[in-house]
Scaffold this active site. Structure first.
Site, short mmCIF file in Angstrom:
data_model
loop_
_atom_site.label_atom_id
_atom_site.label_comp_id
_atom_site.label_asym_id
_atom_site.label_seq_id
_atom_site.Cartn_x
_atom_site.Cartn_y
_atom_site.Cartn_z
N SER A 1 41.96 39.07 44.96
CA SER A 1 43.10 39.45 44.12
C SER A 1 44.27 39.94 45.00
CB SER A 1 42.64 40.49 43.10
OG SER A 1 43.58 40.61 42.07
N ASP B 1 39.12 34.11 34.18
CA ASP B 1 39.76 35.30 34.75
C ASP B 1 40.94 35.71 33.86
OD1 ASP B 1 41.44 36.97 36.35
OD2 ASP B 1 40.60 36.08 38.17
N HIS C 1 37.22 37.94 36.64
CA HIS C 1 37.90 38.52 37.80
C HIS C 1 37.03 39.51 38.58
CE1 HIS C 1 41.63 39.13 40.00
NE2 HIS C 1 41.54 40.44 39.87
#
Ligand SMILES: N[C@@H](CCC(=O)N[C@@H](CS)C(=O)NCC(=O)O)C(=O)O
Length: 279
Positions: free
Chosen positions: A148, A226, A259
């Protein structure tokens, strides 16, 4: 350097250290996994892992399930914190999770009050590897990966320092921070509103503008379930510029994954084997 924790794991060691950083002008904590082969003093290659928003050095070490395969491959893993911390370190004025503490974005801030401590680019590229290479039985073979915000860090630091790393990978990275809410907030807050200063911190623009000394093998994994995919991550921008520039990107969309570290735990073996091939 002060040893904060030490745990034997899969025959190797997980250790946490705190040290006074000259770059970030505060105490920094990092974690290192040393495989069993390092016990005998053999110099092992290092994967630098950069975590995402809200994380510390602990998330990856506790949740990624990387130790067994890293041990088999003989790879050390270093996980720094995601920002400077401490009483004198300024946070987001609303203490939001996506700016300030836990959200250093792996760049050198130029804007007050952040510029004094928020120098995570220099910390991760220079100070930390120097420290690691002076204190542990590691070689100078380095790879970089992250998740991320840390995926953004891995892509941008890897692209800009292609002679320091042998391969780059990322999970669910922010690929085009100039054009998503997390990125725009961070880049304007740390670097100011002049977008010409943002280009060096945007993987899509770095590839588009060919801002790399040599192309490195790059693996990106992204879950299709996600929550942040459409608004923040947008890997199709990376795919487009990589195709245009013939950059060696391998982007895989992973069906049904979200995620979280459940996704990372599912694909970390593939990423470790990818890096092992290129050291
Ligand atoms: N919606 C989350 C965003 C933060 C988030 O998802 N952080 C990711 C990295 S961007 C993470 O790894 N969190 C910690 C963990 O899962 O251990 C929040 O408000 O805290």
């Amino acid at each position: 350097m002060e040893l904060v924790a030490s745990n034997k794991v899969v025959g190797g060691w997980h250790k946490r250290y705190r040290h006074a950083s000259q770059t970030t002008q505060c105490d920094m904590t990092f974690a290192i996994f040393l495989p069993e082969t390092a016990n005998s003093g053999k110099q092992v290659p290092v994967l630098y892992w950069l975590s995402g928003l809200t994380c510390t050095d602990e998330n990856f070490m506790q949740k990624a399930g990387a130790f067994k395969i890293a041990n088999e491959l003989g790879i050390a893993i270093v996980a720094p914190d995601t920002s400077p911390r401490g009483e004198n370190v300024p946070d987001d004025e609303h203490t939001a999770y996506d700016f300030g503490l836990g959200a250093g974005f792996y760049l050198n801030a130029t804007q007050p009050p952040y510029h004094t401590h928020y120098q995570m680019y220099d910390y991760v590229v220079k100070e930390l590897p120097n420290l690691i290479e002076n204190h542990f039985p590691v070689s100078k073979a380095r790879a970089i990966s992250g998740h991320s915000m840390g995926g953004h860090g891995a892509l941008t630091l890897g692209l800009r320092n292609a002679t320091r790393y042998s391969s780059i990978s990322a999970f669910s990275p922010i690929v085009h921070p100039s054009a998503c809410p997390w990125g725009i907030k961070a880049l304007s807050g740390y670097l100011g509103d002049d977008k010409t200063h943002w280009q060096n911190h945007d993987a899509v623009l770095l590839i588009k503008n060919k801002q790399y000394a040599r192309p490195l093998p790059m693996l990106v994994s992204q879950g299709t379930a996600d929550n942040f995919l459409e608004e923040q991550l947008q890997p199709w921008h990376l795919q487009k510029v990589a195709t245009e520039q013939n950059y060696p990107l391998q982007l895989e969309m992973c069906d049904g994954y979200d995620h979280s570290y459940f996704f990372i735990a599912s694909y970390i073996e593939k990423h470790l084997k990818f890096h092992a091939k290129h050291f």
